[in-house]
Motif scaffolding. Structure first.
Motif, mmCIF file in Angstrom:
data_model
loop_
_atom_site.group_PDB
_atom_site.id
_atom_site.type_symbol
_atom_site.label_atom_id
_atom_site.label_comp_id
_atom_site.label_asym_id
_atom_site.label_seq_id
_atom_site.Cartn_x
_atom_site.Cartn_y
_atom_site.Cartn_z
ATOM 1 N N ASP A 40 5.608 4.102 0.749
ATOM 2 C CA ASP A 40 5.775 3.802 -0.657
ATOM 3 C C ASP A 40 4.502 4.135 -1.422
ATOM 4 O OD1 ASP A 40 7.169 2.854 -2.843
ATOM 5 O OD2 ASP A 40 6.347 0.835 -2.636
ATOM 6 N N LYS A 75 -15.478 4.752 4.830
ATOM 7 C CA LYS A 75 -15.287 4.696 3.375
ATOM 8 C C LYS A 75 -14.069 3.856 3.000
ATOM 9 C CE LYS A 75 -17.017 9.359 2.488
ATOM 10 N NZ LYS A 75 -16.553 10.133 3.655
ATOM 11 N N SER A 76 -14.096 3.357 1.800
ATOM 12 C CA SER A 76 -12.963 2.618 1.270
ATOM 13 C C SER A 76 -11.710 3.496 1.341
ATOM 14 C CB SER A 76 -13.279 2.230 -0.175
ATOM 15 O OG SER A 76 -12.199 1.530 -0.706
ATOM 16 N N GLY A 77 -10.619 2.936 1.845
ATOM 17 C CA GLY A 77 -9.358 3.664 1.919
ATOM 18 C C GLY A 77 -9.161 4.450 3.204
ATOM 19 N N CYS A 78 -10.107 4.399 4.151
ATOM 20 C CA CYS A 78 -9.988 5.223 5.371
ATOM 21 C C CYS A 78 -9.063 4.589 6.409
ATOM 22 C CB CYS A 78 -11.358 5.515 5.964
ATOM 23 S SG CYS A 78 -12.136 4.097 6.746
ATOM 24 N N GLY A 79 -8.642 3.331 6.190
ATOM 25 C CA GLY A 79 -7.665 2.730 7.094
ATOM 26 C C GLY A 79 -8.157 1.546 7.908
ATOM 27 N N LYS A 80 -9.325 1.014 7.578
ATOM 28 C CA LYS A 80 -9.901 -0.077 8.376
ATOM 29 C C LYS A 80 -9.029 -1.330 8.359
ATOM 30 C CE LYS A 80 -13.701 -0.172 5.899
ATOM 31 N NZ LYS A 80 -13.323 0.831 4.872
ATOM 32 N N SER A 81 -8.641 -1.753 7.164
ATOM 33 C CA SER A 81 -7.831 -2.978 7.066
ATOM 34 C C SER A 81 -6.466 -2.777 7.712
ATOM 35 C CB SER A 81 -7.644 -3.384 5.602
ATOM 36 O OG SER A 81 -8.873 -3.779 5.043
ATOM 37 N N THR A 82 -5.907 -1.597 7.509
ATOM 38 C CA THR A 82 -4.612 -1.280 8.117
ATOM 39 C C THR A 82 -4.701 -1.389 9.638
ATOM 40 O OG1 THR A 82 -4.161 0.212 6.267
ATOM 41 C CG2 THR A 82 -2.807 0.491 8.251
ATOM 42 N N PHE A 103 2.554 4.745 5.669
ATOM 43 C CA PHE A 103 3.129 3.968 4.574
ATOM 44 C C PHE A 103 4.142 4.862 3.884
ATOM 45 C CE2 PHE A 103 -0.893 1.422 4.811
ATOM 46 C CZ PHE A 103 -0.289 0.202 5.039
ATOM 47 N N VAL A 156 -1.628 6.992 7.455
ATOM 48 C CA VAL A 156 -2.887 6.284 7.211
ATOM 49 C C VAL A 156 -3.724 6.150 8.488
ATOM 50 C CG1 VAL A 156 -3.876 4.123 6.389
ATOM 51 C CG2 VAL A 156 -1.901 5.070 5.251
HETATM 52 N N1 LIG Z 1 1.023 -1.541 1.646
HETATM 53 C C1 LIG Z 1 0.603 -0.286 1.414
HETATM 54 N N2 LIG Z 1 1.467 0.648 0.938
HETATM 55 C C2 LIG Z 1 1.062 1.921 0.712
HETATM 56 N N3 LIG Z 1 -0.190 2.359 0.968
HETATM 57 C C3 LIG Z 1 -1.093 1.475 1.427
HETATM 58 C C4 LIG Z 1 -0.741 0.115 1.674
HETATM 59 N N4 LIG Z 1 -1.842 -0.536 2.145
HETATM 60 C C5 LIG Z 1 -2.825 0.386 2.181
HETATM 61 N N5 LIG Z 1 -2.381 1.597 1.756
HETATM 62 C C6 LIG Z 1 -3.170 2.846 1.714
HETATM 63 O O1 LIG Z 1 -3.625 3.135 3.020
HETATM 64 C C7 LIG Z 1 -4.938 3.648 2.997
HETATM 65 C C8 LIG Z 1 -5.832 2.804 3.874
HETATM 66 O O2 LIG Z 1 -5.998 1.535 3.284
HETATM 67 P P1 LIG Z 1 -6.882 0.385 3.932
HETATM 68 O O3 LIG Z 1 -6.516 0.235 5.370
HETATM 69 O O4 LIG Z 1 -6.767 -0.807 3.086
HETATM 70 O O5 LIG Z 1 -8.351 1.023 3.825
HETATM 71 P P2 LIG Z 1 -9.781 0.338 4.001
HETATM 72 O O6 LIG Z 1 -9.583 -1.045 4.498
HETATM 73 O O7 LIG Z 1 -10.509 1.230 4.957
HETATM 74 O O8 LIG Z 1 -10.417 0.388 2.651
HETATM 75 C C9 LIG Z 1 -5.348 3.706 1.552
HETATM 76 O O9 LIG Z 1 -5.112 5.019 1.078
HETATM 77 C C10 LIG Z 1 -4.434 2.723 0.889
HETATM 78 O O10 LIG Z 1 -4.211 3.090 -0.443
#
Ligand SMILES: Nc1ncnc2c1ncn2[C@@H]1O[C@H](COP(=O)(O)OP(=O)(O)O)[C@@H](O)[C@H]1O
Ligand SMILES: [Mg+2]
Length: 225
Positions: free
Chosen positions: A17, A42-49, A15, A23
């Motif tokens: 921004d 853990k929350s923020g580890c990149g699962k949704s990404t 990312f 990530v």
């Molecule tokens: N659109 C975005 N722009 C910048 N950073 C992002 C964006 N989406 C997610 N992140 C960052 O990427 C990391 C992984 O996020 P995410 O995949 O949502 O984690 P999870 O689903 O495991 O909680 C986090 O540090 C989050 O803050």
């Protein structure tokens, strides 16, 4: 093709921004037909990404994604939309049903959009899915008249309408109480027993332990699978 639905090779995601952050760090794994796989971490580890990339919605990554034997990088946006509609069923934390539409119509929509079958057949299939999930008696109600657990079951029926190769979920039980969470899990388990492939992101350790395989992530990497 053959037995593998998803082949992710060295997926890297940044990312930009507000600052450049990596990530996903060379994420490599496969999901085979008929597997029920969970992704934890853990929350923020990149699962949704990661799920966003695997589901072909995010195309801004490095590495290769082969879905059902086809390299996704070579596809246009329209072709990717077609792949998603035909082969992937999504269940999110929030149901994203159209509140003013009937339950039946909500389930039918991806089938009408795919247009492989006529409206009558799509309706019949939608009723079958609702029956399978035990909510056929809700078919004529507006989606916003249902309880949270019922809405999530409608979302699952909608995800199934085009008989997808795989169901992908991002915290599909995250917004449910424990009873409804268990119910949704049992539905997934039943689907898996019928041969449905599933890839489900969850922070629920109990849920994950009952799946065929756990992929654990930490700070953008797979640390166990
Ligand atoms: N659109 C975005 N722009 C910048 N950073 C992002 C964006 N989406 C997610 N992140 C960052 O990427 C990391 C992984 O996020 P995410 O995949 O949502 O984690 P999870 O689903 O495991 O909680 C986090 O540090 C989050 O803050
Ligand atoms: Mg997430």
């Amino acid at each position: 093709m053959g037995n593998t639905i998803i082949e992710a090779s060295k997926i890297v995601k940044y990312f930009h921004d507000p600052v450049k952050v990596q990530v996903l760090k060379e994420v490599t794994f496969a999901v085979n037909k008929g597997e029920f796989v969970s992704v934890i971490g853990k929350s923020g580890c990149g699962k949704s990404t990661l799920l966003y990339i695997l589901s072909t919605m995010d195309t801004d990554y490095e590495g290769d994604l082969v879905f059902d034997g086809e390299l996704m990088r070579s596809k246009t946006h329209n072709q990717l939309a077609q792949v998603r509609n035909e082969k992937i069923g999504f269940v999110f934390q929030f149901h994203y049903l159209l509140p003013e539409f009937t339950v039946l119509k909500n389930v039918m929509l991806p089938g009408l959009k795919l247009a492989k079958l006529g409206p009558k057949e799509v309706e019949q299939n939608a009723m079958e899915k609702l029956q399978m999930l035990g909510i056929e008696d809700q078919a004529k109600k507006q989606a916003n008249q249902l309880s949270g657990g019922q809405k999530q079951r409608v979302a699952i029926a909608r995800a199934l309408i085009n008989n997808p190769l795989i169901i992908m979920g991002d915290e599909p039980t995250g917004n449910l109480d424990s009873k409804n969470g268990r119910l949704v899990f049992d539905i997934f388990k039943d689907l898996a027993a019928q041969g449905q492939s599933l890839l489900i992101v969850t922070h629920d350790q109990d849920f994950a332990e009952k799946t065929d395989r756990i992929i654990e992530m930490d700070d953008g990497r797979i640390i166990r699978m």
